[in-house]
Design a protein around this motif. Sequence first.
Motif, PDB file in Angstrom:
ATOM      1  N   GLN A 154       0.844  -1.214   0.000  1.00  0.00           N
ATOM      2  CA  GLN A 154       0.000   0.000   0.000  1.00  0.00           C
ATOM      3  C   GLN A 154       0.873   1.256   0.000  1.00  0.00           C
ATOM      4  OE1 GLN A 154      -2.361  -0.794   3.466  1.00  0.00           O
ATOM      5  NE2 GLN A 154      -4.058  -1.669   2.279  1.00  0.00           N
ATOM      6  N   MET A 155       1.970   1.192   0.757  1.00  0.00           N
ATOM      7  CA  MET A 155       2.898   2.330   0.771  1.00  0.00           C
ATOM      8  C   MET A 155       3.534   2.527  -0.605  1.00  0.00           C
ATOM      9  SD  MET A 155       4.930   1.879   4.359  1.00  0.00           S
ATOM     10  CE  MET A 155       4.026   1.503   5.871  1.00  0.00           C
ATOM     11  N   LEU A 156       3.920   1.420  -1.228  1.00  0.00           N
ATOM     12  CA  LEU A 156       4.528   1.522  -2.559  1.00  0.00           C
ATOM     13  C   LEU A 156       3.512   2.040  -3.580  1.00  0.00           C
ATOM     14  CD1 LEU A 156       6.811  -1.666  -2.698  1.00  0.00           C
ATOM     15  CD2 LEU A 156       7.524   0.718  -2.542  1.00  0.00           C
ATOM     16  N   ASP A 157       2.255   1.569  -3.478  1.00  0.00           N
ATOM     17  CA  ASP A 157       1.207   2.082  -4.370  1.00  0.00           C
ATOM     18  C   ASP A 157       1.094   3.603  -4.237  1.00  0.00           C
ATOM     19  OD1 ASP A 157       0.582  -0.467  -5.207  1.00  0.00           O
ATOM     20  OD2 ASP A 157      -1.146  -0.689  -3.874  1.00  0.00           O
ATOM     21  N   ALA A 158       1.044   4.067  -2.994  1.00  0.00           N
ATOM     22  CA  ALA A 158       0.914   5.505  -2.731  1.00  0.00           C
ATOM     23  C   ALA A 158       2.156   6.261  -3.222  1.00  0.00           C
ATOM     24  CB  ALA A 158       0.707   5.749  -1.238  1.00  0.00           C
ATOM     25  N   ALA A 159       3.326   5.644  -3.041  1.00  0.00           N
ATOM     26  CA  ALA A 159       4.573   6.302  -3.437  1.00  0.00           C
ATOM     27  C   ALA A 159       4.681   6.410  -4.956  1.00  0.00           C
ATOM     28  CB  ALA A 159       5.763   5.540  -2.861  1.00  0.00           C
ATOM     29  N   VAL A 160       4.351   5.321  -5.667  1.00  0.00           N
ATOM     30  CA  VAL A 160       4.413   5.342  -7.137  1.00  0.00           C
ATOM     31  C   VAL A 160       3.480   6.422  -7.670  1.00  0.00           C
ATOM     32  CG1 VAL A 160       3.778   4.054  -9.229  1.00  0.00           C
ATOM     33  CG2 VAL A 160       5.150   2.952  -7.444  1.00  0.00           C
ATOM     34  N   ARG A 161       2.285   6.487  -7.102  1.00  0.00           N
ATOM     35  CA  ARG A 161       1.317   7.483  -7.543  1.00  0.00           C
ATOM     36  C   ARG A 161       1.834   8.906  -7.313  1.00  0.00           C
ATOM     37  NH1 ARG A 161      -5.161   7.418  -6.688  1.00  0.00           N
ATOM     38  NH2 ARG A 161      -5.478   9.633  -7.038  1.00  0.00           N
ATOM     39  N   THR A 162       2.416   9.124  -6.136  1.00  0.00           N
ATOM     40  CA  THR A 162       2.901  10.470  -5.784  1.00  0.00           C
ATOM     41  C   THR A 162       4.154  10.840  -6.585  1.00  0.00           C
ATOM     42  OG1 THR A 162       2.033  10.066  -3.559  1.00  0.00           O
ATOM     43  CG2 THR A 162       3.472  11.973  -3.853  1.00  0.00           C
TER      44      THR A 162
END
Lengths: 217, 217
Positions: A17-25
């Motif tokens: 979930q953190m990686l998903d949020a990071a890739v998006r940002t």
Amino acid sequence: MGAVKTKRMPRAVREQQMLDAAVRTFGRRGYMAASMDEIAELAGVSKPLVYLYLNSKESLFTACIRREARALTEAVRTGVRPDLPADRQLWDGLQAFFAHTAEHPDGWSVLHLQARTHGDPFAAEVRAMREEIVAFVTELIVVAAREAHSDPDLPEREVAGLAEALVGAAESLAAWTNATPGATARQSASTLMNFAWAGLSNLMDGRPWSPPVDEVS
Amino acid sequence: MGAVKTKRMPRAVREQQMLDAAVRTFGRRGYMAASMDEIAELAGVSKPLVYLYLNSKESLFTACIRREARALTEAVRTGVRPDLPADRQLWDGLQAFFAHTAEHPDGWSVLHLQARTHGDPFAAEVRAMREEIVAFVTELIVVAAREAHSDPDLPEREVAGLAEALVGAAESLAAWTNATPGATARQSASTLMNFAWAGLSNLMDGRPWSPPVDEVS
């Protein structure tokens, strides 16, 4: 460096979930402008937890690049069957590539734009992925040349240049497809297949490359 | 923003020396790592003088992008004669492009890598240049299609995609040419012309595009 791995499921899930949020940002704001606060908020966790799991903004970015690079190369590899003729392999590979980059525009932005221009180690990660894709395309061209001639007469340097040109064309067209309303992955795969296989001259003469008839489109 | 212009010759000359030093430093070290100290030293002037003439690192970088972008588009434009057939225009344009990027590797690094990934206004400068080149290639394809058919049947979106693919291929191949010992601008122009015009299929069949016979090579 990279993602911390444990066997506990909740941690692995939260890390994704953190990686998903990071890739998006990272993909939307760029590496420099992206803030850890925003990433933590988007992931629904506290900022200290992001640092606990991924150490730093640098290693979080590296983990993003690795995950997105692996996903892209796996998508292309899975899309291609090595026992098929070279033009079919190229067509299948291009379709897989454009479908993946269209489905993951933020991941593509991380790989194509962000990762390449903030120096090493980021640039080295994406260079490794790109070299793998260029090697795959080079092999495809060599095999196609071997199929066409018993003694292939395309010099090695020419093949390397062709592979670079084809990969650069795909990268450019993927960015354009994601930025152009109404452009589709399949249409772009078809445009590039025609360009690469048939060439502009044949296209002008109304002799495009035709997709295999047995295919469901 | 941008270069400060005066009529006094010595200032103009020194400013060009500063820009030469800046392009070299930005191109080799990258925008972030490049230091104003190094640029001033390489230009043989004091750091305060660089700030006096170019204001800030940001406006110095912007001035570099503008100068290199103008030089590249002018080189391509000058290389092409609009009264010639489309394939000849493309061949001449590619030769001019690869010759220029090979002669100015640091300038090409600034445009292709550095300028695109440190946000606006830098990215906007290089985007404008790229759009101009894409528009030129798009027009070339439209003209070629019109020459081949009285009623061109390449849809507008297909033409836009082809132009993006061709420009991306040229960008990628230029970076590869500059990084590959022994690769030459003319060879890369020829590889890309073959790829773009004849397509891989014709190349495999030993039917490459041939350069005009009247040309001095």
